[in-house]
Design a protein around this motif. Structure first.
Motif, PDB file in Angstrom:
ATOM      1  N   ASP A   1       0.832  -1.202   0.000  1.00  0.00           N
ATOM      2  CA  ASP A   1       0.000   0.000   0.000  1.00  0.00           C
ATOM      3  C   ASP A   1       0.868   1.254   0.000  1.00  0.00           C
ATOM      4  N   PHE A   2       1.492   1.514  -1.152  1.00  0.00           N
ATOM      5  CA  PHE A   2       2.314   2.707  -1.318  1.00  0.00           C
ATOM      6  C   PHE A   2       1.792   3.521  -2.498  1.00  0.00           C
ATOM      7  N   THR A   3       1.887   4.834  -2.403  1.00  0.00           N
ATOM      8  CA  THR A   3       1.626   5.661  -3.570  1.00  0.00           C
ATOM      9  C   THR A   3       2.855   5.625  -4.474  1.00  0.00           C
ATOM     10  N   HIS A   4       2.675   6.056  -5.717  1.00  0.00           N
ATOM     11  CA  HIS A   4       3.825   6.081  -6.617  1.00  0.00           C
ATOM     12  C   HIS A   4       4.876   7.068  -6.113  1.00  0.00           C
ATOM     13  N   ALA A   5       4.425   8.196  -5.551  1.00  0.00           N
ATOM     14  CA  ALA A   5       5.373   9.176  -5.013  1.00  0.00           C
ATOM     15  C   ALA A   5       6.202   8.564  -3.885  1.00  0.00           C
ATOM     16  N   GLN A   6       5.574   7.770  -3.044  1.00  0.00           N
ATOM     17  CA  GLN A   6       6.317   7.108  -1.964  1.00  0.00           C
ATOM     18  C   GLN A   6       7.312   6.101  -2.522  1.00  0.00           C
ATOM     19  N   ARG A   7       6.901   5.346  -3.522  1.00  0.00           N
ATOM     20  CA  ARG A   7       7.825   4.387  -4.135  1.00  0.00           C
ATOM     21  C   ARG A   7       9.017   5.105  -4.763  1.00  0.00           C
ATOM     22  N   MET A   8       8.773   6.254  -5.376  1.00  0.00           N
ATOM     23  CA  MET A   8       9.885   6.995  -5.981  1.00  0.00           C
ATOM     24  C   MET A   8      10.805   7.580  -4.908  1.00  0.00           C
ATOM     25  N   ASP A   9      10.252   7.982  -3.779  1.00  0.00           N
ATOM     26  CA  ASP A   9      11.088   8.445  -2.664  1.00  0.00           C
ATOM     27  C   ASP A   9      11.971   7.310  -2.160  1.00  0.00           C
ATOM     28  N   ILE A  10      11.384   6.137  -2.020  1.00  0.00           N
ATOM     29  CA  ILE A  10      12.146   4.970  -1.576  1.00  0.00           C
ATOM     30  C   ILE A  10      13.223   4.621  -2.595  1.00  0.00           C
TER      31      ILE A  10
END
Length: 252
Positions: free
Chosen positions: A213-222
């Motif tokens: 349950d991640f947003t794309h923005a969170q995945r890109m931050d990671i």
């Protein structure tokens, strides 16, 4: 890497005398460009994808009168091919389609003797090329992504068991047979690239990690934080299962 896999698939499709070729799930047209380099000057290429945004990019960078862009799902292929195709090529995307329906549609558009060439990522196919484990690369970007996600987002990785492959070869062969096609050849190949290329690949939403349950923005931050722990030119190796299938020739 995507350009390299495109050239590999197109070579296997044997397009020397082709008149109509389909680039299935063609995105921004990298595979279509590889097809256009090998087909005769009077051949036609149809690049079909349901992502209009990616096709808009392709239309700006790949202007060729032999190429037609069609925005539609892969499952609707047979409704959009203006004739009998000599070959259908699909790079990196067959696993995210309705495979049974797509294989049936490919059979419908192919001429007898026509080739269907596609690949499946090693993780999805449950295969691994020896190079993937023999090349010393340090922690993979996927490993670092999981570590950063756990540290910064409380991500709990799934149990360390080998997940069942989503599209192994025996399942592929079964679906091809049900659609009336035969397997001509299969090969597990290794694509060598760099950590920078791997980051670009994992920036594509459908390939972004980690699951959950991640947003794309969170995945890109990671991804950015994980990538910062690497060296851009570190070598990486990705395994692929390549399948060459054919609609059987008609008996006389």
């Amino acid at each position: 890497m995507y350009a390299a896999t495109s050239r590999d698939l197109v070579r296997r499709a044997e397009l020397t005398d082709s008149r109509l070729v389909v680039d299935l799930c063609g995105g921004a047209g990298t595979t279509a460009e590889a097809i256009l380099e090998l087909v005769p000057i009077d051949a036609q290429v149809v690049s079909l994808d349901n992502a209009a945004a990616m096709q808009r990019v392709g239309r700006r960078t790949l202007a060729d009168p032999r190429l037609t862009w069609v925005t539609a799902p892969a499952e609707d292929l047979a409704d959009h091919v203006p004739g009998v195709a000599d070959a259908v090529v699909c790079n990196s995307a067959i696993w995210k389609t309705g495979v049974r329906q797509v294989f049936a549609a490919v059979h419908q558009v192919l001429r007898p003797g026509g080739r269907f060439v596609f690949n499946v990522g090693g993780g999805f196919a449950g295969v691994r090329h020896p190079d993937e484990t023999s090349v010393p690369t340090g922690p993979s970007l996927n490993t670092l992504i999981r570590q950063v996600a756990a540290r910064d987002y409380g991500y709990a990785p799934p149990p360390a068991t080998e997940p069942a492959p989503k599209l192994p070869l025996d399942t592929i062969a079964e679906h091809l047979s049900a659609a009336g096609m035969t397997v001509l050849d299969t090969e597990v190949v290794a694509q060598h690239s760099t950590m920078a290329e791997k980051k670009a690949w994992l920036s594509i939403p459908v390939f972004a990690r980690p699951d959950g349950d991640f947003t794309h923005a969170q995945r890109m931050d990671i991804l950015d934080k994980a990538y910062a722990l690497t060296t851009p030119d570190t070598p990486t190796v990705t395994s692929w299962l390549v399948v060459v299938a054919q609609r059987p020739r008609e008996l006389r």
